[in-house]
Design a protein around this motif. Sequence first.
Motif, mmCIF file in Angstrom:
data_model
loop_
_atom_site.group_PDB
_atom_site.id
_atom_site.type_symbol
_atom_site.label_atom_id
_atom_site.label_comp_id
_atom_site.label_asym_id
_atom_site.label_seq_id
_atom_site.Cartn_x
_atom_site.Cartn_y
_atom_site.Cartn_z
ATOM 1 N N GLU A 866 0.822 -1.207 0.000
ATOM 2 C CA GLU A 866 0.000 0.000 0.000
ATOM 3 C C GLU A 866 0.858 1.259 0.000
ATOM 4 O O GLU A 866 0.508 2.268 -0.612
ATOM 5 N N GLU A 867 2.008 1.207 0.680
ATOM 6 C CA GLU A 867 2.892 2.368 0.781
ATOM 7 C C GLU A 867 3.893 2.430 -0.376
ATOM 8 O O GLU A 867 4.803 3.262 -0.365
ATOM 9 N N ASN A 868 3.740 1.557 -1.355
ATOM 10 C CA ASN A 868 4.579 1.539 -2.572
ATOM 11 C C ASN A 868 6.053 1.302 -2.277
ATOM 12 O O ASN A 868 6.940 1.872 -2.934
ATOM 13 N N LEU A 869 6.337 0.480 -1.300
ATOM 14 C CA LEU A 869 7.721 0.101 -1.049
ATOM 15 C C LEU A 869 8.175 -0.906 -2.099
ATOM 16 O O LEU A 869 7.376 -1.622 -2.695
ATOM 17 N N GLU A 870 9.482 -0.973 -2.297
ATOM 18 C CA GLU A 870 10.031 -1.928 -3.255
ATOM 19 C C GLU A 870 10.333 -3.271 -2.611
ATOM 20 O O GLU A 870 10.201 -4.318 -3.246
ATOM 21 N N ALA A 871 10.763 -3.232 -1.342
ATOM 22 C CA ALA A 871 11.127 -4.488 -0.687
ATOM 23 C C ALA A 871 11.041 -4.327 0.822
ATOM 24 O O ALA A 871 11.133 -3.216 1.358
ATOM 25 N N ILE A 872 10.864 -5.463 1.504
ATOM 26 C CA ILE A 872 10.903 -5.515 2.957
ATOM 27 C C ILE A 872 11.971 -6.531 3.334
ATOM 28 O O ILE A 872 11.999 -7.655 2.804
ATOM 29 N N VAL A 873 12.872 -6.127 4.234
ATOM 30 C CA VAL A 873 13.975 -7.007 4.610
ATOM 31 C C VAL A 873 13.982 -7.207 6.123
ATOM 32 O O VAL A 873 13.439 -6.391 6.881
ATOM 33 N N GLY A 874 14.611 -8.294 6.541
ATOM 34 C CA GLY A 874 14.783 -8.564 7.957
ATOM 35 C C GLY A 874 15.987 -9.446 8.169
ATOM 36 O O GLY A 874 16.403 -10.180 7.260
ATOM 37 N N TYR A 875 16.589 -9.362 9.349
ATOM 38 C CA TYR A 875 17.767 -10.175 9.683
ATOM 39 C C TYR A 875 17.393 -11.100 10.836
ATOM 40 O O TYR A 875 17.031 -10.638 11.921
ATOM 41 N N ILE A 876 17.461 -12.394 10.590
ATOM 42 C CA ILE A 876 16.947 -13.394 11.514
ATOM 43 C C ILE A 876 18.105 -14.235 12.061
ATOM 44 O O ILE A 876 18.974 -14.671 11.303
ATOM 45 N N LEU A 877 18.110 -14.433 13.360
ATOM 46 C CA LEU A 877 19.115 -15.313 13.952
ATOM 47 C C LEU A 877 18.967 -16.735 13.411
ATOM 48 O O LEU A 877 17.857 -17.210 13.177
ATOM 49 N N HIS A 878 20.099 -17.402 13.223
ATOM 50 C CA HIS A 878 20.060 -18.783 12.740
ATOM 51 C C HIS A 878 19.232 -19.667 13.660
ATOM 52 O O HIS A 878 18.588 -20.627 13.207
ATOM 53 N N SER A 879 19.226 -19.359 14.935
ATOM 54 C CA SER A 879 18.515 -20.189 15.908
ATOM 55 C C SER A 879 17.020 -19.900 15.968
ATOM 56 O O SER A 879 16.282 -20.615 16.652
ATOM 57 N N ASN A 880 16.568 -18.898 15.237
ATOM 58 C CA ASN A 880 15.142 -18.538 15.280
ATOM 59 C C ASN A 880 14.401 -19.280 14.161
ATOM 60 O O ASN A 880 14.038 -18.716 13.137
ATOM 61 N N TYR A 881 14.175 -20.569 14.377
ATOM 62 C CA TYR A 881 13.589 -21.405 13.331
ATOM 63 C C TYR A 881 12.141 -21.034 13.032
ATOM 64 O O TYR A 881 11.694 -21.121 11.885
ATOM 65 N N GLN A 882 11.390 -20.633 14.029
ATOM 66 C CA GLN A 882 9.999 -20.271 13.803
ATOM 67 C C GLN A 882 9.884 -19.050 12.906
ATOM 68 O O GLN A 882 9.011 -18.993 12.033
ATOM 69 N N MET A 883 10.764 -18.099 13.101
ATOM 70 C CA MET A 883 10.738 -16.910 12.248
ATOM 71 C C MET A 883 11.038 -17.286 10.807
ATOM 72 O O MET A 883 10.396 -16.815 9.865
ATOM 73 N N GLN A 884 12.024 -18.117 10.636
ATOM 74 C CA GLN A 884 12.370 -18.547 9.283
ATOM 75 C C GLN A 884 11.199 -19.281 8.640
ATOM 76 O O GLN A 884 10.912 -19.095 7.449
ATOM 77 N N SER A 885 10.506 -20.090 9.423
ATOM 78 C CA SER A 885 9.367 -20.836 8.896
ATOM 79 C C SER A 885 8.257 -19.889 8.450
ATOM 80 O O SER A 885 7.663 -20.063 7.377
ATOM 81 N N ILE A 886 7.976 -18.883 9.260
ATOM 82 C CA ILE A 886 6.921 -17.923 8.916
ATOM 83 C C ILE A 886 7.283 -17.164 7.643
ATOM 84 O O ILE A 886 6.458 -16.969 6.752
ATOM 85 N N CYS A 887 8.535 -16.735 7.542
ATOM 86 C CA CYS A 887 8.950 -15.984 6.357
ATOM 87 C C CYS A 887 8.871 -16.842 5.094
ATOM 88 O O CYS A 887 8.466 -16.364 4.031
#
Length: 911
Positions: A866-887
């Motif tokens: 909606e805000e016309n962004l080109e990309a969304i980024v994030g930096y995830i710890l290797h140990s954060n498996y749930q975050m990786q799964s959601i992404c």
Amino acid sequence: MTKDIIQCKDPSHDIWREQRHPLDCIFNPRSVAVIGASEREGSVGRTLLWNLISSPFGGTVFPVNPQRHSVLGIKSYPSIGEVPEVVDLAVIATPAATVPQVVRDCVALGVKGAIIVSAGFREVGEQGIALEQEILAAAQLGGMRIIGPNCLGLMNPLIGLNATFAGAIAQKGNVAFISQSGALCTSILDWSLNENVGFSAFISIGSMLDVSWGDLIEYLGDDPHTQSIVLYMESIGNAHAFLSAAREVAMDKPIIVLKVGSTAAAAKAAASHTGAMTGSDEVLNAAFRRCGVLRVHTISDLFDMAEILAKQPRPKGNRLSIVTNAGGPGAIATDALISGGGELSELAPETLARLNQFLPAQWSHHNPIDILGDASCDRYAQTLEVVADDPHSDGLLVILTPQAMTNPTATAEKLAAYSKLGKPILTSWMGGAEVNAGTQVLNRANIPTFPYPDTAVRLFNYMWRYTYNLRGIYETPLLPKDSDQHAPDRALVSQILNHAISGDRPILTEYESKQLLSAYGIPTIETEIAHSADEAVAIAENFGYPIVLKLHSEIITHKTDVGGVCLNLENAAAVQEAYEAIASRVNAINPEAFLGVTVQPMVKLEGYELILGSSLDPQFGAVMLFGMGGQLVEVFRDRALALPPLNTTLAKRMMEQTRIYQALKGVRGRKSIDFPKLEQLLVSFSQLIVEQPQIREIDINPLLVSSEVMIALDARVVLHTAADIDQRPAPAIRPYPNKYSQPWQSLKGDRLKIRPIRPEDEPMMVQFHKTLSEESVYLRYAHVVKLNQRISHERLSRICFIDYDREMILVANRSLPETQEIVGVARLSKLHGTNEAEFALIVSDHYQHQGVGTELMRRLLEIGKEENLEAIVGYILHSNYQMQSICRKLGFAFHPDADQEMIKAVFNLKL
């Protein structure tokens, strides 16, 4: 056990990635081409080239001149296309007519930055404006950023870059200076060299065709070498960008502006009181207050304030303690303090007792603290130490006049040890050569000193006002208990406005105006319309006497001008007679104007008559007005302006700007009004303004307030016509984005509301952080952050008081029988210099595994689109498996990161 904790790196954390900002090619170029370089003595092209090679910045300089093989002994190139290396920065000094093609050539070769010093653009009229548009169109195609045109250029003294045609390069320092006037730049530069003032950046911004105040404030706000930013401003340009950037930076780095050239009221012909009373300079002051910018009025104050704020802490309030060895200078300082809105601190009893132990019996025994003409350096030091501990003091001023028993240098050396008291200390060493050594001692100790005490006091008044403005922005407002139960009746408002617009009627009737206000919870007096004398009598009998009749007309708005108001009608006969009199008078003027009368109870005018209104400023959009109302509103002119939307804290700050505010507290036996209720009324009024852009002007005059009553007696609303509604200026501050507020049900079946955060949420955010385990915190921040750090007001205020253009924070809000709680927080922060944003997200421990994190992330992606962004980024710890799964589930791509502990997740919104 793994947890559904969602995290990204905090921008404040030390592993924040550095990337090349688009303006780096201008401030820190690796190569510079001087297009228009010349051998001609005294020419701009020669001076530019000479300055660049005389102050080596570590890069390569390429002269471009089709008429010469070399310039100043350096090989020259006939065009930018012949330069053998990639050029970061082009400094253009060719005739105006040639500049568009030069820019096109630079863009074709990948040049990313330009400084156009050439004149002959908008300042010469339509032809110059057309040239500017050609330049801008070409630059935007290639992502080139431009400073200028018609500017002196830019210096980065820290690396030795002098891309200007000034006579010398500025000294290194920590103050960034930006000016619209090239001539003033040269004067300031000359002054700074004489006064030994240094700069981290020295910028002539010119016509601001591309790079504006907002761009530079944002860039310098990120610059670790810049401690304060000072501006010489002639016009604000993109007001929205300025306010947005300034508000983000001002909390960390002072922004001090000298704005010249106030204009006459922009709406002389406006029919409303508000429109006639708002002027661009007053609006500018309101805008500066809203974003935490400090406005000064002299060049010396501009740099004095930059020095003071770099050396001393801001005062918490406006109370000053003055220590002096002479009564006269103390009196001068007191006059300056009081006339500037400051106060003398009242010495606490324990302070008086301690001073009495060592001061001579003849000392003043009050503030100003006159320690007498024979004061020794030890007496000064003892007094300062005691007064610094006084709980009623927000700052200190020490005055020394050279007398026979005085040693200015020794006293300065004694006081140098008190440079860090936790509250500001200013000094005035009065005199000439005799006090010079002492002033140098104080300055080296970071204690600002001034030759005159009234100068020091004027600067103290600037300091506390700066604190006052910042506190108004970030002080947590109160959330009314019934805020969610009394939402505006937007459907009724839409019906009223559409009815008027469909009838090509730009002014609402009084009856419609009161309905509009009531829909937003603003109390109005009960009013009904009567189309005949008999109907008026019947309504009056129902209300009870006395009664007021007012003309009901869609044409005539100022009813008193045509005898359209009859007050204090005591019986049916009086009502009938008044109806007929109003009808007769109006029909004599315009028979089509009379549509009957409104009937309302007569209200006893016991209380204060206020005015509350809004009109449009061409730069800042809607502007609110509050002040003393009634028939003499233009005579007393006691008013304050503010930019909507407001919260209760900002509403209070607005009222505090007026003289009537003191009376509202209760005078001469009157009780104080209900200030929380009035603050909420102002908040509701500001909500009306920002949510209904069809409104061009609106007045409530009078708004009657007392300890018992708060009611709008009369209102006037002017709408945009179909012809001008598309031309209305955009609001300077983005209002609360209601469109991103939606209900949602968790996997467990709990009903939540996912909505953007608001300032009033700070107390709930404190409770939210108390629900987080150490593991949750570590996975979110990539390091352990103690609870007291996470819930500090300074930190949470930056999270709750956001600019919705720069970032969007969503909270998952759960309503409980007696309270509410936040169970998840998602953050989308735009990265400076890009059209990308970084996400951050965390869920309360007791609410994990219920889909909250996934839903918050999904909504962040929707907002990014909606805000016309080109990309969304994030930096995830290797140990954060749930975050990786959601992404992965939501479509993110994963990439290795330079930080071995992290994985970079990227969602491309343009695919």
